[in-house]
Design an enzyme around this catalytic site. Structure first.
Site, mmCIF file in Angstrom:
data_model
loop_
_atom_site.group_PDB
_atom_site.id
_atom_site.type_symbol
_atom_site.label_atom_id
_atom_site.label_comp_id
_atom_site.label_asym_id
_atom_site.label_seq_id
_atom_site.Cartn_x
_atom_site.Cartn_y
_atom_site.Cartn_z
ATOM 1 N N HIS A 233 0.804 -1.235 0.000
ATOM 2 C CA HIS A 233 0.000 0.000 0.000
ATOM 3 C C HIS A 233 0.826 1.268 0.000
ATOM 4 C CE1 HIS A 233 -3.956 -1.908 0.779
ATOM 5 N NE2 HIS A 233 -3.206 -2.835 1.366
ATOM 6 N N LYS B 76 -7.863 14.059 4.596
ATOM 7 C CA LYS B 76 -7.029 12.850 4.545
ATOM 8 C C LYS B 76 -5.967 12.979 5.635
ATOM 9 C CE LYS B 76 -6.069 13.945 0.194
ATOM 10 N NZ LYS B 76 -6.391 12.720 -0.498
ATOM 11 N N ARG B 77 -5.167 11.936 5.851
ATOM 12 C CA ARG B 77 -4.077 12.050 6.829
ATOM 13 C C ARG B 77 -3.182 13.225 6.473
ATOM 14 N NH1 ARG B 77 -0.283 7.823 6.358
ATOM 15 N NH2 ARG B 77 -1.294 7.152 4.442
ATOM 16 N N LYS C 44 1.208 14.521 0.778
ATOM 17 C CA LYS C 44 -0.173 14.832 0.402
ATOM 18 C C LYS C 44 -0.359 16.332 0.162
ATOM 19 C CE LYS C 44 -2.023 10.815 2.871
ATOM 20 N NZ LYS C 44 -2.884 10.041 1.960
ATOM 21 N N THR D 96 -8.295 6.756 -1.668
ATOM 22 C CA THR D 96 -9.666 6.252 -1.730
ATOM 23 C C THR D 96 -10.637 7.395 -1.426
ATOM 24 O OG1 THR D 96 -9.277 5.435 0.508
ATOM 25 C CG2 THR D 96 -9.311 3.791 -1.252
ATOM 26 N N LYS E 291 -14.390 8.574 -2.997
ATOM 27 C CA LYS E 291 -15.596 8.900 -2.214
ATOM 28 C C LYS E 291 -16.140 10.257 -2.639
ATOM 29 C CE LYS E 291 -13.436 6.274 1.371
ATOM 30 N NZ LYS E 291 -12.449 6.306 2.457
HETATM 31 C C1 26V Z 1 2.941 2.506 7.702
HETATM 32 C C2 26V Z 1 3.360 2.956 8.899
HETATM 33 C C3 26V Z 1 4.769 3.042 9.111
HETATM 34 C C4 26V Z 1 5.182 3.610 10.371
HETATM 35 C C5 26V Z 1 4.170 4.223 11.263
HETATM 36 C C6 26V Z 1 2.808 3.815 11.163
HETATM 37 C C7 26V Z 1 2.433 3.323 9.864
HETATM 38 C C8 26V Z 1 1.114 3.194 9.587
HETATM 39 C C9 26V Z 1 0.693 2.719 8.390
HETATM 40 C C10 26V Z 1 1.607 2.407 7.456
HETATM 41 C C11 26V Z 1 1.149 1.906 6.161
HETATM 42 C C12 26V Z 1 0.777 3.013 5.303
HETATM 43 C C13 26V Z 1 0.150 2.439 4.153
HETATM 44 C C14 26V Z 1 -1.129 3.124 3.818
HETATM 45 O O1 26V Z 1 -1.951 3.470 4.639
HETATM 46 N N1 26V Z 1 -1.299 3.296 2.554
HETATM 47 C C15 26V Z 1 -2.489 3.872 1.999
HETATM 48 O O2 26V Z 1 -3.290 2.772 1.604
HETATM 49 C C16 26V Z 1 -4.485 3.180 0.973
HETATM 50 C C17 26V Z 1 -5.278 1.937 0.682
HETATM 51 O O3 26V Z 1 -4.624 1.171 -0.276
HETATM 52 C C18 26V Z 1 -4.162 3.962 -0.283
HETATM 53 O O4 26V Z 1 -5.352 4.412 -0.866
HETATM 54 C C19 26V Z 1 -3.276 5.154 0.027
HETATM 55 O O5 26V Z 1 -2.874 5.791 -1.148
HETATM 56 C C20 26V Z 1 -2.070 4.704 0.809
HETATM 57 O O6 26V Z 1 -1.326 5.814 1.269
#
Ligand code: 26V
Length: 781
Positions: free
Chosen positions: A338, A526-527, A532, A634, A638
């Site tokens: 992701h 968004k986050r 972003k 996503t 929406k």
């Molecule tokens: C990574 C990490 C790394 C360190 C700290 C906490 C943390 C939390 C989550 C992640 C994974 C990030 C991956 C993520 O959320 N990707 C998002 O996934 C969505 C669904 O596929 C996608 O639409 C977004 O573009 C993407 O940023």
């Protein structure tokens, strides 16, 4: 069949509740209980032995449950009318439910959208995650700064999570592994381990048909049985060490203790989950045919230790040989990536990993050695790449490599992201084994993100094309026939206005700033992250403000910019951006010289229930990530589905949205992913574009405060060469905003483009995404 009314009366009598003076929370509890009972009777009737998918994810963001379930049971109207006899508004009752904020953003919401689509498509697909005691923090703003408060989401009104008493497992950490031969097989014994009990909770996930009721399974960590030889203090410590595993989502991992806790969480989830699958497999025909019955999907790399954990169970517990175990695991497990951001590629120092999970580490080392040997022997062209592809190398365990090597299929989440994955980030793996890689563009459940959050639009669609789109989202394309119908477009416009007014009445009333419902609502939700580029939006707003100060008539109508975003607690830059947006908002919102033409509001505590209000009210959707950085997005889908027009870069799924809706129905701008590979020198943009100079100077010249409060933002853009290339895209972004302003003066044309977006949004339903997973990844279900 009992009516809802009868069931509610029966339930209230059983619990000696007086409905006359029941609180909203009591009504919520009562309705939840009746709904739960009804669903569980449906569930028992429908159990079968078909292949089941388990979707392992550290995050789920299901949103509130009660409303969904009442709707699926066809009980919404009955509930409304029964409650009204007690002068209770069902809406108020539903609003008492806390969002289970068991996720951070898109990753978690995607998991929940997929569960909805699987239930509606009658696939047996369950979620497998953790029951965090605290959700993602509750965000408040204090003098424009984010503060994080604990989200005790379970403590007040919440939907009941059912405990599964027959599903309890022990998960072990630390200790020593001893192996010896016992006849023809190896026996493993462990000493000095720290053990934790995993208890299973679940919540049913329903679809409209009720024919398939799936489960969201969540594990909670508890201490194992009380050991009388421990002192009271030791017992307390034992309890703390267990319960902290499922206390918070993503605990801070900047220290070794934090990293260990993260690793414990990840292993806890997969070990409990895998043990549970083994129990089910034993009940349903044995573990040798595991892959005929179970599929495991890992949502990003966080659950990738399921691979060595399944190996451990097959070999150490069941006595299978390596080859047989490996064949089963690599048939059953699939992985979705992701993100391409280097900082999010998980890797753990061996010095922490090995002592915490000694047997898992041994198995990973074995997987690694076998993999490296096979590259050496069978892919000699990659011999010089072995250390870059290894799982264990440079002192770390690389989770992405583990996930790729141990999975059957690997996919990215948009065409661009999958392409970059295969040609850059994981290029060596993809060249060695191209068939392993595929792409599935994300999707969102249109039942939730259109039908549920925007009932007026849903009704309008039903009147126009019937309601089959609820099960077949591609039907939405029929709406394109109405692009020339002025009454239809006017109705669309009225609905948007009402949604804007609702947002003002419900959410924006808490803001000191008065918002004009006739203004153009531009939404960036968004986050909060550098890539972003919320800061690009904010800098452009400041530019717009300086223009309006010179000439308020420059804009024929007012504009409102709405932000909603949480910043990770340790992410100082993101927090500074939040503060900057508050600061410009406070200057702009009270400046009478611009005659109310511009308002900026940062809405607190972005979460699913806020998105439900905000997205239907949006007219412009900001999707302005640096091209190549947003895996899919996503929120973009929406907003599109609710008729907002996108101002966006050619990134992630936004590219595909433009392909479906037509580029002329969007405002695309800026560098593309290939452009971002070219050399870049941010200062040259600063030097040659006076608008850029004018928006950046206030960050350091005392415009906002005497001290250099925003100098870090300035330095990131100039001295540090602007990692996310805001300055490169500033000019084309401003240009795209000018086009938006021009178009908005022609309301009919605006609505026509809005409708084109809604009509083309069917492709972005998670129903289509799930079908693609079935065709390309989960071919056995
Ligand atoms: C990574 C990490 C790394 C360190 C700290 C906490 C943390 C939390 C989550 C992640 C994974 C990030 C991956 C993520 O959320 N990707 C998002 O996934 C969505 C669904 O596929 C996608 O639409 C977004 O573009 C993407 O940023």
């Amino acid at each position: 069949m009992d009516s809802l009314k009868m069931l509610l009366l029966k339930e209230s009598q059983q619990h000696h509740l007086s409905l006359q003076d029941a609180s909203l929370e009591t009504w919520h509890d009562l309705l939840s209980r009746v709904v739960q009972k009804k669903i569980s009777t449906n569930r028992i009737a429908k159990d079968t032995y078909a292949t089941q998918l388990f979707y392992f994810s550290m995050e789920f963001l299901p949103g509130r449950f009660l409303r969904n379930n009442l709707d699926h049971l066809g009980w919404l109207d009955q509930a409304k009318s029964f409650l009204s006899t007690y002068e209770i508004d069902l809406h108020d009752v539903l609003n008492t439910e806390n969002d289970p904020a068991l996720g951070n953003g898109g990753l978690g919401r995607l998991a929940s959208c997929f569960l909805d689509s699987m239930a509606n498509k009658k696939l047996r697909g369950h979620g497998m995650g953790l029951l965090y005691e605290y959700g993602l923090f509750k965000q408040e703003f204090l003098s424009g700064r984010q503060i994080e408060l604990p989200d005790r989401w379970k403590q007040s009104s919440s939907y009941e999570w059912e405990q599964k008493p027959d599903a309890e497992y022990t998960v072990s950490f630390w200790g020593k592994v001893h192996q010896h031969n016992n006849g023809d097989r190896l026996v493993f014994e462990y000493t000095d381990q720290e053990q934790v009990q995993a208890k299973l909770y679940s919540i049913p996930i329903t679809g409209y048909s009720q024919e398939q009721v799936n489960q969201l399974y969540l594990w909670k960590a508890c201490p194992t049985e009380i050991d009388p030889s421990l002192t009271a203090e030791q017992q307390l410590l034992k309890r703390k060490k267990a319960t902290e595993i499922t206390e918070f989502l993503y605990p801070d991992d900047s220290t070794s203790e934090g990293m260990i806790l993260r690793l414990k969480q990840q292993y806890f989830l997969v070990s409990a989950g895998a043990q549970h699958l083994f129990t089910l497999a034993h009940r349903h025909g044995g573990i040798r045919t595991f892959f005929n019955h179970y599929l495991v999907h890992i949502n990003d790399t966080h659950p990738s230790m399921i691979i060595p954990e399944l190996m451990r169970l097959f070999m150490d517990v069941e006595g299978l040989g390596w080859d047989e175990a490996w064949a089963i695991v690599t048939t059953s497990v699939h992985y979705t990536n992701h993100t391409l951001l280097a900082e999010a590629m998980e890797k753990w120092p061996i010095v922490l990993f090995q002592p915490l999970l000694p047997r898992i580490y041994e198995i990973i080392v074995e997987i690694n050695e076998r993999f490296c040997r096979s590259v050496w022997h069978h892919h000699s062209e990659k011999r010089d790449k072995i250390s870059d592809m290894a799982i264990v190398s440079y002192g770390h365990v690389h989770m992405v490599h583990l996930a790729v090597i141990g999975s059957n299929k690997v996919n990215g989440v948009s065409t661009l992201h999958s392409h970059l994955l295969q040609t850059e980030t994981l290029v060596n793996f993809a060249q060695m084994n191209p068939k392993k890689f595929t792409s599935v563009t994300n999707g969102i459940t249109h039942r939730f993100w259109l039908h549920r959050v925007n009932p007026a639009l849903s009704d309008l669609i039903n009147e126009a094309i019937g309601d089959t789109w609820l099960q077949d989202p591609f039907e939405l394309i029929k709406l394109a026939d109405f692009q020339t119908s002025t009454p239809f477009l006017e109705e669309l416009s009225k609905i948007k206005k009402r949604n804007k007014q609702t947002l003002i009445d419900t959410t924006l009333t808490f803001s000191e700033t008065k918002v004009d419902p006739g203004s153009l609502f531009d939404v960036h939700c968004k986050r909060l992250h550098g890539y972003k580029r919320q800061l690009l939006n904010a800098l452009h707003i400041w530019h717009l403000y300086t223009e309006l100060r010179e000439n308020p008539d420059r804009l024929p109508f007012p504009r409102t910019f709405l932000f909603a975003a949480k910043a990770a607690p340790g992410y100082a830059f993101a927090k500074k951006v939040i503060h900057y947006i508050h600061t410009i908002a406070s200057v702009i919102n009270k400046d009478a010289t611009i005659q109310g033409k511009l308002k900026v509001i940062f809405i607190e505590n972005y979460r699913i229930s806020l998105a439900e209000q905000l997205i239907p009210a949006a007219e412009v959707s900001e999707q302005i990530s640096l091209a190549g950085k947003e895996a899919s997005g996503t929120g973009n889908m929406k907003l599109m589905m609710n008729g907002a027009l996108t101002i966006g870069t050619r990134d992630g799924a936004t590219i595909e949205m433009a392909e479906h809706a037509g580029e002329d129905n969007m405002f695309l701008f800026g560098a593309n992913a290939a452009d971002t590979k070219k050399p870049y020198f941010s200062k040259s943009y600063y030097d040659k574009d006076i608008r850029i100079k004018n928006v950046l100077q206030p960050l350091v010249n005392g415009t906002f405060s005497d001290n250099a409060i925003y100098s870090d933002l300035y330095y990131s853009l100039i001295q540090n060469n602007d990692e996310y290339r805001l300055l490169q895209d500033f000019s084309s972004y401003a240009q795209a905003h000018k086009q938006i302003e021009l178009l908005y003066t022609d309301q009919l044309l605006w609505q026509k483009k809005s409708l084109a977006n809604i009509a083309a949004s069917g492709y972005f339903s998670s129903d289509r995404a799930i079908e693609d997973y079935q065709a390309r990844v989960w071919t056995s279900i």
